[in-house]
Design an enzyme around this catalytic site. Structure first.
Site, PDB file in Angstrom:
ATOM      1  N   ASN A  48      31.212  26.039  48.345  1.00 17.06           N
ATOM      2  CA  ASN A  48      30.806  26.950  47.718  1.00 17.06           C
ATOM      3  C   ASN A  48      32.116  27.449  46.878  1.00 17.06           C
ATOM      4  O   ASN A  48      32.875  27.720  47.677  1.00 17.06           O
ATOM      5  CB  ASN A  48      29.845  27.761  47.878  1.00 17.06           C
ATOM      6  CG  ASN A  48      29.806  28.320  49.315  1.00 17.06           C
ATOM      7  OD1 ASN A  48      30.717  28.395  50.586  1.00 17.06           O
ATOM      8  ND2 ASN A  48      29.247  30.000  49.207  1.00 17.06           N
ATOM      9  N   ILE A  49      31.318  27.425  45.464  1.00 15.52           N
ATOM     10  CA  ILE A  49      32.536  28.140  44.645  1.00 15.52           C
ATOM     11  C   ILE A  49      31.734  28.814  43.696  1.00 15.52           C
ATOM     12  O   ILE A  49      30.958  28.871  42.580  1.00 15.52           O
ATOM     13  CB  ILE A  49      32.882  26.899  44.071  1.00 15.52           C
ATOM     14  CG1 ILE A  49      33.963  25.763  44.947  1.00 15.52           C
ATOM     15  CG2 ILE A  49      34.516  27.872  42.309  1.00 15.52           C
ATOM     16  CD1 ILE A  49      33.895  24.738  43.952  1.00 15.52           C
ATOM     17  N   GLU A  50      32.053  30.370  43.663  1.00 14.69           N
ATOM     18  CA  GLU A  50      31.138  31.667  43.552  1.00 14.69           C
ATOM     19  C   GLU A  50      32.155  32.057  42.343  1.00 14.69           C
ATOM     20  O   GLU A  50      33.345  31.761  41.770  1.00 14.69           O
ATOM     21  CB  GLU A  50      31.119  32.872  44.256  1.00 14.69           C
ATOM     22  CG  GLU A  50      30.646  32.405  45.329  1.00 14.69           C
ATOM     23  CD  GLU A  50      30.333  33.674  46.401  1.00 14.69           C
ATOM     24  OE1 GLU A  50      30.308  34.175  46.765  1.00 14.69           O
ATOM     25  OE2 GLU A  50      29.195  33.618  46.682  1.00 14.69           O
ATOM     26  N   CYS A  59      26.988  26.000  44.451  1.00 13.46           N
ATOM     27  CA  CYS A  59      26.504  25.636  45.814  1.00 13.46           C
ATOM     28  C   CYS A  59      27.669  24.376  46.745  1.00 13.46           C
ATOM     29  O   CYS A  59      27.680  23.764  45.798  1.00 13.46           O
ATOM     30  CB  CYS A  59      25.323  25.473  46.419  1.00 13.46           C
ATOM     31  SG  CYS A  59      23.528  26.286  46.134  1.00 13.46           S
ATOM     32  N   GLU A  61      26.940  21.580  48.537  1.00 15.33           N
ATOM     33  CA  GLU A  61      26.067  20.649  48.806  1.00 15.33           C
ATOM     34  C   GLU A  61      26.049  19.770  46.718  1.00 15.33           C
ATOM     35  O   GLU A  61      26.850  18.980  47.063  1.00 15.33           O
ATOM     36  CB  GLU A  61      24.272  20.484  49.519  1.00 15.33           C
ATOM     37  CG  GLU A  61      23.898  21.221  50.493  1.00 15.33           C
ATOM     38  CD  GLU A  61      24.020  22.690  49.964  1.00 15.33           C
ATOM     39  OE1 GLU A  61      24.853  23.893  49.531  1.00 15.33           O
ATOM     40  OE2 GLU A  61      23.132  23.292  50.664  1.00 15.33           O
ATOM     41  N   CYS A  93      19.243  24.974  49.832  1.00 13.90           N
ATOM     42  CA  CYS A  93      18.321  25.670  48.522  1.00 13.90           C
ATOM     43  C   CYS A  93      17.470  25.211  47.955  1.00 13.90           C
ATOM     44  O   CYS A  93      17.881  23.135  47.767  1.00 13.90           O
ATOM     45  CB  CYS A  93      18.848  26.607  48.165  1.00 13.90           C
ATOM     46  SG  CYS A  93      20.028  25.963  46.650  1.00 13.90           S
ATOM     47  N   CYS A  96      20.069  22.373  45.220  1.00 11.18           N
ATOM     48  CA  CYS A  96      20.217  21.506  45.975  1.00 11.18           C
ATOM     49  C   CYS A  96      19.429  20.718  47.390  1.00 11.18           C
ATOM     50  O   CYS A  96      20.210  18.494  46.242  1.00 11.18           O
ATOM     51  CB  CYS A  96      21.601  21.920  47.564  1.00 11.18           C
ATOM     52  SG  CYS A  96      22.421  22.700  46.872  1.00 11.18           S
TER      53      CYS A  96
HETATM   54  N1  THU Z   1      24.738  28.353  48.929  1.00 14.95           N
HETATM   55  C1  THU Z   1      25.558  26.961  48.894  1.00 14.95           C
HETATM   56  O1  THU Z   1      26.381  26.424  49.358  1.00 14.95           O
HETATM   57  N2  THU Z   1      24.499  26.368  49.331  1.00 14.95           N
HETATM   58  C2  THU Z   1      22.949  26.253  49.516  1.00 14.95           C
HETATM   59  O2  THU Z   1      22.242  25.527  50.006  1.00 14.95           O
HETATM   60  C3  THU Z   1      23.080  27.768  49.864  1.00 14.95           C
HETATM   61  C4  THU Z   1      23.625  29.265  49.469  1.00 14.95           C
HETATM   62  C5  THU Z   1      25.962  29.390  48.748  1.00 14.95           C
HETATM   63  C6  THU Z   1      25.933  29.990  47.428  1.00 14.95           C
HETATM   64  C7  THU Z   1      26.540  31.298  47.081  1.00 14.95           C
HETATM   65  O3  THU Z   1      27.793  31.155  47.125  1.00 14.95           O
HETATM   66  C8  THU Z   1      26.439  31.600  49.318  1.00 14.95           C
HETATM   67  O4  THU Z   1      25.812  30.567  49.701  1.00 14.95           O
HETATM   68  C9  THU Z   1      25.493  32.716  48.957  1.00 14.95           C
HETATM   69  O5  THU Z   1      23.790  32.299  48.790  1.00 14.95           O
END
Ligand code: THU
Length: 142
Positions: A48-50, A59, A61, A93, A96
């Site tokens: 994941n890359i915020e 996300c 995935e 989520c 994804c």
């Molecule tokens: N996140 C994912 O990488 N995959 C998911 O299916 C759900 C959420 C990440 C997004 C965010 O950076 C962190 O989890 C918290 O929501």
């Protein structure tokens, strides 16, 4: 695509655990890793890359799946996802799951491995995680 073996599943889970180390998650502090097995036999990883503008976050995935497609492979046989101590901590989520539906080699047979950091995992499928998908325009042949 040959049937998945437990060996390949374990490899995918290990790749997802390693990819999680690359997560950029300074806001949520929730790191996620994913590894996709393309029907080309290659493994594509993602984290994941915020972003400070939270909605721009990607996300793990989708990072992995988009890497696969951008490298020229459009179908996948399995994806492993890992976030925490419990296998279901990284349950994907809805967004994804929708993207998985787009690129699954087969909705019924494409495996989604929900893995823990210890390496144990639960085997689901794209279909089991997303019943009644919106696939009107998607041909499973393309
Ligand atoms: N996140 C994912 O990488 N995959 C998911 O299916 C759900 C959420 C990440 C997004 C965010 O950076 C962190 O989890 C918290 O929501």
């Amino acid at each position: 695509m040959a049937k998945l073996t437990d060996d390949i599943r374990a490899q995918l889970v290990a790749a997802a655990i390693a990819a999680r180390e690359k997560a950029y998650a300074p806001y949520s502090k929730f790191s996620v890793g994913a590894a996709v097995l393309g029907t080309d036999g290659k493994i594509y990883t993602g984290c994941n890359i915020e972003n400070v503008s939270y909605g721009m976050t990607m996300c793990a995935e989708r990072t992995a799946l988009f890497k696969m497609v951008s490298e020229g492979c459009r179908k996948f046989a399995a994806i492993a996802v890992v976030a925490g101590e419990n296998a279901t901590d990284g349950a994907p989520c809805g967004a994804c799951r929708q993207v998985m539906g787009e690129f699954a080699g087969s909705l019924e047979d494409t495996e989604v491995l929900l893995a823990s950091l210890k390496g144990d995992y639960i085997v689901e499928t794209v279909a089991s995680l997303m019943p009644y998908p919106f696939v009107n325009f998607v041909s499973q042949e393309d």
